[in-house]
Structures are given as structure tokens and as C-alpha cells.
Design a protein around this motif. Structure first.
Motif, PDB file in Angstrom:
ATOM      1  N   ALA A   1       0.821  -1.214   0.000  1.00 29.67           N
ATOM      2  CA  ALA A   1       0.000   0.000   0.000  1.00 29.67           C
ATOM      3  C   ALA A   1       0.850   1.257   0.000  1.00 29.67           C
ATOM      4  O   ALA A   1       0.422   2.313  -0.501  1.00 29.67           O
ATOM      5  CB  ALA A   1      -0.922  -0.002   1.218  1.00 29.67           C
ATOM      6  N   ALA A   2       2.049   1.184   0.552  1.00 31.81           N
ATOM      7  CA  ALA A   2       2.903   2.369   0.669  1.00 31.81           C
ATOM      8  C   ALA A   2       3.835   2.547  -0.521  1.00 31.81           C
ATOM      9  O   ALA A   2       4.278   3.673  -0.795  1.00 31.81           O
ATOM     10  CB  ALA A   2       3.737   2.276   1.949  1.00 31.81           C
ATOM     11  N   LEU A   3       4.151   1.482  -1.212  1.00 26.24           N
ATOM     12  CA  LEU A   3       5.219   1.533  -2.204  1.00 26.24           C
ATOM     13  C   LEU A   3       4.953   2.462  -3.401  1.00 26.24           C
ATOM     14  O   LEU A   3       5.893   3.132  -3.858  1.00 26.24           O
ATOM     15  CB  LEU A   3       5.533   0.121  -2.702  1.00 26.24           C
ATOM     16  CG  LEU A   3       6.235  -0.775  -1.678  1.00 26.24           C
ATOM     17  CD1 LEU A   3       6.384  -2.193  -2.230  1.00 26.24           C
ATOM     18  CD2 LEU A   3       7.612  -0.206  -1.311  1.00 26.24           C
ATOM     19  N   PRO A   4       3.736   2.552  -3.946  1.00 27.40           N
ATOM     20  CA  PRO A   4       3.554   3.448  -5.100  1.00 27.40           C
ATOM     21  C   PRO A   4       3.946   4.890  -4.790  1.00 27.40           C
ATOM     22  O   PRO A   4       4.677   5.522  -5.570  1.00 27.40           O
ATOM     23  CB  PRO A   4       2.063   3.299  -5.424  1.00 27.40           C
ATOM     24  CG  PRO A   4       1.734   1.910  -4.978  1.00 27.40           C
ATOM     25  CD  PRO A   4       2.527   1.727  -3.719  1.00 27.40           C
ATOM     26  N   TRP A   5       3.461   5.422  -3.673  1.00 25.84           N
ATOM     27  CA  TRP A   5       3.822   6.802  -3.297  1.00 25.84           C
ATOM     28  C   TRP A   5       5.321   6.919  -3.071  1.00 25.84           C
ATOM     29  O   TRP A   5       5.971   7.856  -3.538  1.00 25.84           O
ATOM     30  CB  TRP A   5       3.073   7.207  -2.032  1.00 25.84           C
ATOM     31  CG  TRP A   5       3.403   8.592  -1.550  1.00 25.84           C
ATOM     32  CD1 TRP A   5       2.819   9.757  -1.934  1.00 25.84           C
ATOM     33  CD2 TRP A   5       4.423   8.956  -0.600  1.00 25.84           C
ATOM     34  NE1 TRP A   5       3.401  10.824  -1.282  1.00 25.84           N
ATOM     35  CE2 TRP A   5       4.380  10.365  -0.466  1.00 25.84           C
ATOM     36  CE3 TRP A   5       5.355   8.224   0.149  1.00 25.84           C
ATOM     37  CZ2 TRP A   5       5.244  11.054   0.395  1.00 25.84           C
ATOM     38  CZ3 TRP A   5       6.215   8.913   0.998  1.00 25.84           C
ATOM     39  CH2 TRP A   5       6.163  10.310   1.114  1.00 25.84           C
ATOM     40  N   LEU A   6       5.862   5.968  -2.339  1.00 30.80           N
ATOM     41  CA  LEU A   6       7.281   6.007  -1.973  1.00 30.80           C
ATOM     42  C   LEU A   6       8.172   5.972  -3.204  1.00 30.80           C
ATOM     43  O   LEU A   6       9.071   6.814  -3.375  1.00 30.80           O
ATOM     44  CB  LEU A   6       7.595   4.826  -1.058  1.00 30.80           C
ATOM     45  CG  LEU A   6       9.043   4.653  -0.607  1.00 30.80           C
ATOM     46  CD1 LEU A   6       9.369   5.678   0.457  1.00 30.80           C
ATOM     47  CD2 LEU A   6       9.277   3.249  -0.070  1.00 30.80           C
ATOM     48  N   LEU A   7       7.948   5.017  -4.073  1.00 32.95           N
ATOM     49  CA  LEU A   7       8.828   4.829  -5.222  1.00 32.95           C
ATOM     50  C   LEU A   7       8.657   5.933  -6.260  1.00 32.95           C
ATOM     51  O   LEU A   7       9.619   6.292  -6.944  1.00 32.95           O
ATOM     52  CB  LEU A   7       8.577   3.460  -5.843  1.00 32.95           C
ATOM     53  CG  LEU A   7       8.932   2.278  -4.921  1.00 32.95           C
ATOM     54  CD1 LEU A   7       8.502   0.952  -5.542  1.00 32.95           C
ATOM     55  CD2 LEU A   7      10.439   2.257  -4.618  1.00 32.95           C
ATOM     56  N   ALA A   8       7.455   6.495  -6.355  1.00 34.23           N
ATOM     57  CA  ALA A   8       7.231   7.595  -7.297  1.00 34.23           C
ATOM     58  C   ALA A   8       7.976   8.856  -6.880  1.00 34.23           C
ATOM     59  O   ALA A   8       8.243   9.727  -7.718  1.00 34.23           O
ATOM     60  CB  ALA A   8       5.736   7.881  -7.426  1.00 34.23           C
ATOM     61  N   ARG A   9       8.318   8.971  -5.596  1.00 35.21           N
ATOM     62  CA  ARG A   9       9.003  10.156  -5.090  1.00 35.21           C
ATOM     63  C   ARG A   9      10.518   9.956  -4.952  1.00 35.21           C
ATOM     64  O   ARG A   9      11.210  10.819  -4.405  1.00 35.21           O
ATOM     65  CB  ARG A   9       8.414  10.560  -3.733  1.00 35.21           C
ATOM     66  CG  ARG A   9       7.021  11.125  -3.848  1.00 35.21           C
ATOM     67  CD  ARG A   9       6.484  11.600  -2.503  1.00 35.21           C
ATOM     68  NE  ARG A   9       7.304  12.666  -1.924  1.00 35.21           N
ATOM     69  CZ  ARG A   9       7.234  13.950  -2.279  1.00 35.21           C
ATOM     70  NH1 ARG A   9       6.412  14.325  -3.248  1.00 35.21           N
ATOM     71  NH2 ARG A   9       7.995  14.853  -1.675  1.00 35.21           N
ATOM     72  N   MET A  10      11.019   8.853  -5.453  1.00 36.50           N
ATOM     73  CA  MET A  10      12.456   8.620  -5.381  1.00 36.50           C
ATOM     74  C   MET A  10      13.180   9.649  -6.252  1.00 36.50           C
ATOM     75  O   MET A  10      12.860   9.818  -7.419  1.00 36.50           O
ATOM     76  CB  MET A  10      12.781   7.200  -5.852  1.00 36.50           C
ATOM     77  CG  MET A  10      14.128   6.681  -5.436  1.00 36.50           C
ATOM     78  SD  MET A  10      14.358   6.427  -3.657  1.00 36.50           S
ATOM     79  CE  MET A  10      13.097   5.211  -3.269  1.00 36.50           C
ATOM     80  N   PRO A  11      14.146  10.381  -5.691  1.00 38.40           N
ATOM     81  CA  PRO A  11      14.808  11.438  -6.480  1.00 38.40           C
ATOM     82  C   PRO A  11      15.623  10.861  -7.633  1.00 38.40           C
ATOM     83  O   PRO A  11      16.032   9.702  -7.616  1.00 38.40           O
ATOM     84  CB  PRO A  11      15.741  12.108  -5.449  1.00 38.40           C
ATOM     85  CG  PRO A  11      15.285  11.638  -4.109  1.00 38.40           C
ATOM     86  CD  PRO A  11      14.661  10.293  -4.330  1.00 38.40           C
ATOM     87  N   ASP A  12      15.881  11.695  -8.626  1.00 39.21           N
ATOM     88  CA  ASP A  12      16.761  11.300  -9.722  1.00 39.21           C
ATOM     89  C   ASP A  12      18.132  10.943  -9.151  1.00 39.21           C
ATOM     90  O   ASP A  12      18.656  11.639  -8.277  1.00 39.21           O
ATOM     91  CB  ASP A  12      16.909  12.441 -10.732  1.00 39.21           C
ATOM     92  CG  ASP A  12      15.635  12.700 -11.510  1.00 39.21           C
ATOM     93  OD1 ASP A  12      14.775  11.799 -11.545  1.00 39.21           O
ATOM     94  OD2 ASP A  12      15.500  13.805 -12.070  1.00 39.21           O
TER      95      ASP A  12
END
Length: 222
Positions: free
Chosen positions: A16-27
Motif C-alpha cells: 500500500a505504501a510503495l507506489p507513493w514512496l517509489l514515485a518520489r524517489m529522487p533522480d
């Protein structure tokens, strides 16, 4: 070639948390999901966002982190570790990684600053404060948190020879780093409520917190 910093994400049922988390991973930051036997599809979610997934059959936070470190690419040298439950914002990872990359510090730790009243339950905050106070007293290192979000050099972390594979791992890391004379700093980072419908294995219950505290006391006893 631009640097690529690996980010180890110890994980047990955090789909449940991974989509938000991974989408915000910096370049320039590459997620490695160290999966500790999830049954909710966490590995598949992570792969759909381009994360590397490492299966870790041995249960335990320390086991997952260690496996992630072994899987990290040594080429860049700097590696970050953060929880995969959405309580930390990956966009703040450079606050920790940049001082390590610049050679100013050896271990950069995130000090949790709750964004809402319910983000950090009182029983968990109290347990953390007790342990942090003991670390300050016994090592002289001015930390106020047990560094659930951190950055350091991969090879140096592995060279510490940490052996705890449960919840005592972060404490063992701080104690070993202090003994080795590492330069340790703390930087405030946001601490958010977990993803909706999920509960922390540690802070989510008093029992979980007590289990973690017991693991950490065992480290202190050693």
C-alpha cells in the motif's frame, strides 16, 4: 557518468505504501527492495516501478538491511537505508547522502520530526528516547534517534561487521560507528503517518515496540 545512489528498503507487506514512496524517489537514487517474505504483492509492486527486488528468506530488519547492502552497487559507494512504509519522504534523501558524498561525515542520520500528532505513537517515542539517551551517555555521540533513515558508505558499513539481524541492528550500527570514531550527524526529516490501512511491525503496537526494545537491550548487553 552521473552517480547512482542505492536506497535499501527493508520490506514486509508494504504494497500500500510503495507506489507513493517509489514515485518520489529522487533522480540518481535507485531503490532496492529487500523483501522479507511479503504476502501482499510488495515485490511485484516494486518491480512495476523499476525497483530491484532482493528476496531475504531470513526474517528480521537487520537481515533485510544486510542483504540490501550486499546487493548494492559498490561503484558509487554511498548507500541509503529507509523504511518502506511511507513514513519517510524519499525526496529528503539528499539531505543525508550529500554530506557523506562530500566527505564531511561518515554516517548521516535522520532525526524524526512528526508531521502530525499521530505519526509517532507515544509508547514508541518513549522507547526511542530512552535508547537514544543511553547512546549519548555511553558513547558521547549526540544522537536523539536510532537512525531509521540514514546514509553512509557501503564498504564502510560492511566493514563494521554488524551481526544483529533483528531490530537491534540500528543500535548496533550506532554503537559500532561510535567505537570506530565515525563522524556522525543528525538531520531533521519528516515523519509521516504510514500508508492507510497498514500498521508498523514495531511502533504499531506496544508488543512490537517491546520486542524491538528487547532486541536493542540485547545489543547493549553485548
Amino acid at each position: 557518468m552521473p552517480f547512482m545512489t542505492d536506497v535499501v528498503l527493508p520490506c514486509l507487506n508494504e504494497a500500500a505504501a510503495l507506489p507513493w514512496l517509489l514515485a518520489r524517489m529522487p533522480d540518481g537514487y535507485r531503490p532496492i527492495l529487500a523483501d522479507n517474505g511479503s504476502s501482499d504483492g510488495s515485490p511485484e509492486v516494486a518491480r512495476s516501478f523499476g525497483a530491484r527486488v532482493v528476496d531475504v528468506p531470513r526474517r528480521g530488519y537487520g537481515a533485510a538491511v544486510h542483504a540490501g547492502l550486499l546487493a548494492a552497487d559498490p561503484a558509487d559507494g554511498v548507500v541509503c537505508v529507509m523504511d518502506a512504509d511511507g513514513s519517510f519522504d524519499p525526496a529528503q534523501l539528499p539531505l543525508l547522502a550529500d554530506p557523506v558524498r562530500a566527505g564531511d561525515v561518515d554516517l548521516a542520520c535522520g532525526r524524526r520530526r512528526p508531521t502530525t500528532a499521530g505519526a509517532w505513537p507515544p509508547h514508541a517515542r518513549l522507547g526511542n528516547a530512552v535508547l537514544a539517551r543511553r547512546i549519548r551517555r555511553e558513547t558521547g555521540v549526540p544522537v536523539h534517534d536510532i537512525a531509521p533513515m540514514r546514509a553512509a558508505r557501503r564498504d564502510a558499513l560492511l566493514a563494521l561487521g554488524l551481526t544483529d539481524r533483528r531490530f537491534g541492528y540500528p543500535l548496533e550500527l550506532l554503537l559500532a560507528a561510535a567505537r570506530t570514531g565515525w563522524r556522525i550527524t543528525e538531520t531533521d526529516v519528516d515523519y509521516r503517518p504510514r500508508a492507510s490501512g497498514t500498521r508498523s511491525k514495531v511502533t504499531g503496537t506496544v508488543r512490537g515496540t517491546l520486542r524491538a526494545v528487547a532486541d536493542m537491550r540485547a545489543v547493549l548487553a553485548r
